[in-house]
Enzyme design. Structure first.
Site, PDB file in Angstrom:
ATOM      1  N   LYS A  22       5.527  -7.254   2.419  1.00 21.06           N
ATOM      2  CA  LYS A  22       4.961  -7.349   3.994  1.00 21.06           C
ATOM      3  C   LYS A  22       3.356  -7.145   3.708  1.00 21.06           C
ATOM      4  O   LYS A  22       2.577  -7.788   4.145  1.00 21.06           O
ATOM      5  CB  LYS A  22       5.491  -5.927   4.746  1.00 21.06           C
ATOM      6  CG  LYS A  22       4.516  -5.990   5.988  1.00 21.06           C
ATOM      7  CD  LYS A  22       5.230  -5.124   6.905  1.00 21.06           C
ATOM      8  CE  LYS A  22       4.597  -3.482   6.581  1.00 21.06           C
ATOM      9  NZ  LYS A  22       3.437  -3.078   7.091  1.00 21.06           N
ATOM     10  N   ASN A  23       3.171  -5.911   2.823  1.00 20.65           N
ATOM     11  CA  ASN A  23       1.596  -5.458   2.663  1.00 20.65           C
ATOM     12  C   ASN A  23       0.869  -6.364   1.912  1.00 20.65           C
ATOM     13  O   ASN A  23      -0.479  -6.053   1.620  1.00 20.65           O
ATOM     14  CB  ASN A  23       1.621  -4.080   2.450  1.00 20.65           C
ATOM     15  CG  ASN A  23       2.206  -3.231   3.683  1.00 20.65           C
ATOM     16  OD1 ASN A  23       2.364  -3.766   4.585  1.00 20.65           O
ATOM     17  ND2 ASN A  23       2.456  -1.755   3.401  1.00 20.65           N
ATOM     18  N   ARG A 123      -5.220   7.084  11.821  1.00 18.63           N
ATOM     19  CA  ARG A 123      -5.973   6.020  10.940  1.00 18.63           C
ATOM     20  C   ARG A 123      -7.293   5.516  10.872  1.00 18.63           C
ATOM     21  O   ARG A 123      -7.430   4.404  11.357  1.00 18.63           O
ATOM     22  CB  ARG A 123      -4.410   4.993  11.222  1.00 18.63           C
ATOM     23  CG  ARG A 123      -3.131   5.605  10.775  1.00 18.63           C
ATOM     24  CD  ARG A 123      -2.379   4.597  10.900  1.00 18.63           C
ATOM     25  NE  ARG A 123      -2.021   3.706   9.661  1.00 18.63           N
ATOM     26  CZ  ARG A 123      -1.177   2.596   9.543  1.00 18.63           C
ATOM     27  NH1 ARG A 123      -0.483   2.588  10.433  1.00 18.63           N
ATOM     28  NH2 ARG A 123      -1.332   2.024   8.259  1.00 18.63           N
ATOM     29  N   ARG A 402       9.864  -5.081  12.032  1.00 18.46           N
ATOM     30  CA  ARG A 402       8.534  -5.425  11.757  1.00 18.46           C
ATOM     31  C   ARG A 402       8.222  -5.664  10.314  1.00 18.46           C
ATOM     32  O   ARG A 402       7.709  -6.375   9.638  1.00 18.46           O
ATOM     33  CB  ARG A 402       7.675  -4.295  12.132  1.00 18.46           C
ATOM     34  CG  ARG A 402       7.441  -4.237  13.542  1.00 18.46           C
ATOM     35  CD  ARG A 402       6.426  -3.175  13.950  1.00 18.46           C
ATOM     36  NE  ARG A 402       5.311  -3.461  13.282  1.00 18.46           N
ATOM     37  CZ  ARG A 402       3.987  -2.677  13.168  1.00 18.46           C
ATOM     38  NH1 ARG A 402       4.195  -1.391  13.782  1.00 18.46           N
ATOM     39  NH2 ARG A 402       3.206  -2.904  12.107  1.00 18.46           N
TER      40      ARG A 402
HETATM   41  N1  EPU Z   1      -8.269   6.278   5.699  1.00 20.37           N
HETATM   42  C1  EPU Z   1      -9.308   6.868   6.057  1.00 20.37           C
HETATM   43  N2  EPU Z   1     -10.372   5.920   6.475  1.00 20.37           N
HETATM   44  C2  EPU Z   1     -10.552   4.609   6.221  1.00 20.37           C
HETATM   45  C3  EPU Z   1      -9.145   3.948   5.633  1.00 20.37           C
HETATM   46  C4  EPU Z   1      -8.059   4.946   5.318  1.00 20.37           C
HETATM   47  O1  EPU Z   1      -9.472   8.014   6.263  1.00 20.37           O
HETATM   48  O2  EPU Z   1     -11.467   3.808   6.463  1.00 20.37           O
HETATM   49  C5  EPU Z   1      -7.108   7.123   5.218  1.00 20.37           C
HETATM   50  C6  EPU Z   1      -5.906   6.899   6.011  1.00 20.37           C
HETATM   51  O3  EPU Z   1      -6.068   7.585   7.300  1.00 20.37           O
HETATM   52  C7  EPU Z   1      -4.851   7.347   4.995  1.00 20.37           C
HETATM   53  C8  EPU Z   1      -5.630   6.931   3.605  1.00 20.37           C
HETATM   54  O4  EPU Z   1      -6.869   7.083   4.085  1.00 20.37           O
HETATM   55  O5  EPU Z   1      -4.682   8.686   5.233  1.00 20.37           O
HETATM   56  C9  EPU Z   1      -4.749   5.674   3.200  1.00 20.37           C
HETATM   57  O6  EPU Z   1      -5.063   4.470   4.217  1.00 20.37           O
HETATM   58  P1  EPU Z   1      -5.047   3.106   3.545  1.00 20.37           P
HETATM   59  O7  EPU Z   1      -6.264   2.148   4.155  1.00 20.37           O
HETATM   60  O8  EPU Z   1      -4.398   2.860   2.297  1.00 20.37           O
HETATM   61  O9  EPU Z   1      -3.992   2.551   4.637  1.00 20.37           O
HETATM   62  P2  EPU Z   1      -3.737   1.237   5.259  1.00 20.37           P
HETATM   63  O10 EPU Z   1      -4.463   0.104   4.957  1.00 20.37           O
HETATM   64  O11 EPU Z   1      -4.259   1.584   6.850  1.00 20.37           O
HETATM   65  C10 EPU Z   1      -1.686   0.200   4.309  1.00 20.37           C
HETATM   66  C11 EPU Z   1      -0.338  -0.027   4.647  1.00 20.37           C
HETATM   67  C12 EPU Z   1       0.771   0.806   5.182  1.00 20.37           C
HETATM   68  C13 EPU Z   1       0.502   2.008   3.815  1.00 20.37           C
HETATM   69  C14 EPU Z   1      -0.812   2.293   3.575  1.00 20.37           C
HETATM   70  C15 EPU Z   1      -0.847   3.237   2.298  1.00 20.37           C
HETATM   71  C16 EPU Z   1      -0.657  -2.569   5.646  1.00 20.37           C
HETATM   72  C17 EPU Z   1      -0.746  -3.130   6.819  1.00 20.37           C
HETATM   73  N3  EPU Z   1      -0.422  -1.104   5.771  1.00 20.37           N
HETATM   74  O12 EPU Z   1      -2.116   0.886   5.498  1.00 20.37           O
HETATM   75  O13 EPU Z   1       1.864   0.630   5.596  1.00 20.37           O
HETATM   76  O14 EPU Z   1       1.272   2.970   4.349  1.00 20.37           O
HETATM   77  O15 EPU Z   1      -1.647   0.974   3.227  1.00 20.37           O
HETATM   78  O16 EPU Z   1      -0.096   2.232   1.130  1.00 20.37           O
HETATM   79  O17 EPU Z   1      -0.960  -2.882   4.634  1.00 20.37           O
HETATM   80  C18 EPU Z   1       4.309   0.278   6.156  1.00 20.37           C
HETATM   81  O18 EPU Z   1       4.301  -0.794   5.648  1.00 20.37           O
HETATM   82  O19 EPU Z   1       4.918   1.007   6.703  1.00 20.37           O
HETATM   83  C19 EPU Z   1       2.712   0.993   6.333  1.00 20.37           C
HETATM   84  C20 EPU Z   1       2.302   1.987   7.179  1.00 20.37           C
END
Ligand code: EPU
Length: 423
Positions: A22-23, A123, A402
């Site tokens: 998915k990701n 987030r 999802r």
């Molecule tokens: N963060 C910030 N600022 C930012 C971006 C991230 O503070 O600008 C923080 C987040 O709040 C979190 C950490 O940094 O505490 C890591 O966030 P990341 O950006 O890596 O997560 P994401 O891109 O929002 C993706 C996956 C998530 C998965 C995370 C971590 C997608 C669509 N989502 O989220 O997937 O948990 O990476 O690996 O790719 C899931 O599949 O169930 C899911 C939630």
């Protein structure tokens, strides 16, 4: 609303073929905007997040045609830098990839606030915004909270140091930088296999990206990208979830069509918990154990134990011998499943001050009616239901679907007694 009804307590046995991740599927679908020509994306998981992403792409002008359930042909030549409907964008987290893709391609983007699972920290996307600004984009917020990016003078390569190794920010800045003049260097980049998969897709289209999978990624701007054929990498989280389905029911489950290396953190923890594991070239077998023992867990960025596996491991630890702690270094409060597991007889305490769970294993869980609070927490409740004596009803399972391709059919093929019903 849909619910799953599970009659648990029996070991699962058999092979389960793992779908595309998915990701990496979601960013790659949005990344097709950057190309001129036609992209053929294969090994797509059949999940609602993919359908929602394709609907967003269509709303900005992409032509989307399925050849079969897992292969889609996308023509983005008619895509315009317009703002997609908020009701679509707010359905999924990954809609934020439109920001980087539109900015990279057109020098401008306007996208409403993304949706996705709520882990209690809001987030934030400040790292994405910081990176866009460092490449020369001006950022503003419209009254309806849409994020607007503009780079009328074009984007220029720069050094982008992330405060956090963020998956979304790393991919979004790769997208914005792909045509930027000169070289962009991302430091403290996320290293997840989905970053590598996305970079491979872009490079197959003609991008010049080096270092994906390490903490430093270099992107040399190119003039244009052509279309390509790309097969999505296997889903390490789906694989890990079925590995735990084997372990928690005391069965023998072989996950196939995977990259075993991506599973190292999950495999190591299961071995630590006394679960016998056999690793092949493209499969892992989880064998029955009579002596499942507690092991403490801390989720961390790759190559650490994924946060997306933390709820499923907690479910496993509820029936392990001994006491352990669980914490999450990415989403420190990603524990919405606690009350539901407690309803099934789990012994869990949450220390709010230290954001730490203490789990003391019980000899067995019992069935209950529980509600999936988010995607992976829902998966954890299904796993608990498979292990529990009696009947477990999990409501709100749309959230689980999802991210899990044909979960009912796959679990049934392993012998699970599970059915879906409308509420
Ligand atoms: N963060 C910030 N600022 C930012 C971006 C991230 O503070 O600008 C923080 C987040 O709040 C979190 C950490 O940094 O505490 C890591 O966030 P990341 O950006 O890596 O997560 P994401 O891109 O929002 C993706 C996956 C998530 C998965 C995370 C971590 C997608 C669509 N989502 O989220 O997937 O948990 O990476 O690996 O790719 C899931 O599949 O169930 C899911 C939630």
């Amino acid at each position: 609303m849909e619910k799953f009804i599970i009659r648990g307590g029996e070991p699962l046995n058999g092979d389960v073929a793992i779908s595309g991740m998915k990701n990496s599927a979601l960013p790659i679908l949005f990344g097709t905007i950057l190309t001129e020509g036609i992209c053929i994306i294969d090994n797509l998981p059949d999940i609602s997040d993919v359908k929602d992403s394709l609907a967003i792409l269509e709303s900005v002008g992409a032509n989307v045609r399925f050849i079969n359930t897992n292969t889609v042909v996308i023509d983005t030549t008619q895509v315009k830098p317009k703002s997609p409907p908020l009701e679509l964008v707010s359905k999924i987290r990954a809609s934020y990839y439109l920001l980087g893709a539109m900015l990279g391609k057109f020098g401008k983007a306007q996208v409403g606030q993304p949706g996705g699972c709520d882990f209690g920290n809001g987030r934030p996307i400040d790292q994405h915004i910081k990176g866009f600004e460092l490449l020369g984009a001006r950022v503003s917020y419209e009254s309806n909270a849409a994020i607007t990016l503009n780079a009328p003078d074009g984007l220029k390569g720069n050094s982008v140091y992330f405060d956090i190794a963020s998956v979304g920010s790393t991919i979004n800045i790769m997208y914005a930088a792909v045509f930027a003049e000169g070289v962009t260097v991302i430091e403290n980049a996320a290293r997840e296999p989905h970053i590598v998969d996305t970079a491979c897709f872009l490079n197959a289209c003609g991008a010049n990206i080096m270092g994906a999978g390490t903490t430093t990624i270099r992107i040399k701007g190119v003039k244009k990208l052509k279309g390509c054929s790309h097969s999505i990498a296997p889903d390490m989280i789906e694989a890990g979830t079925y590995m735990i389905a084997g372990a928690i029911t005391g069965g023998r489950v072989r996950v196939t069509n995977i990259v075993p290396k991506h599973m190292d953190a999950v495999t190591a923890k299961l071995i630590e918990a006394n679960v016998p594991i056999e690793i092949g070239n493209s499969y892992i077998t989880v064998n029955p154990t009579k002596n499942l023992r507690s092991v403490s867990i801390k989720a961390n960025p790759y190559p650490g134990l994924p946060t997306d596996m933390q709820p499923q491991f907690s479910a496993l630890m509820t029936v392990a011998r001994g006491m352990c702690t669980v914490s999450d270094g990415i989403y420190s409060t990603r524990f919405k499943y606690i009350e539901h597991l407690k309803n099934m007889g789990a012994n869990i305490e949450y220390d709010e001050k230290s954001s730490l769970l203490r789990i003391i294993g019980v000899s067995e869980l019992h069935g209950a009616t529980v509600n999936a609070p988010d995607l992976r927490a829902g998966a954890a409740l299904i796993l608990a239901g498979l292990a529990a004596k009696g009947t477990t009803t999990v409501t709100n399972v749309e959230l689980v679907e999802r991210g899990y391709d044909h979960i009912i059919e796959k679990l049934r093929s392993l012998g699970a007694n599970i059915k879906r019903e409308r509420i």
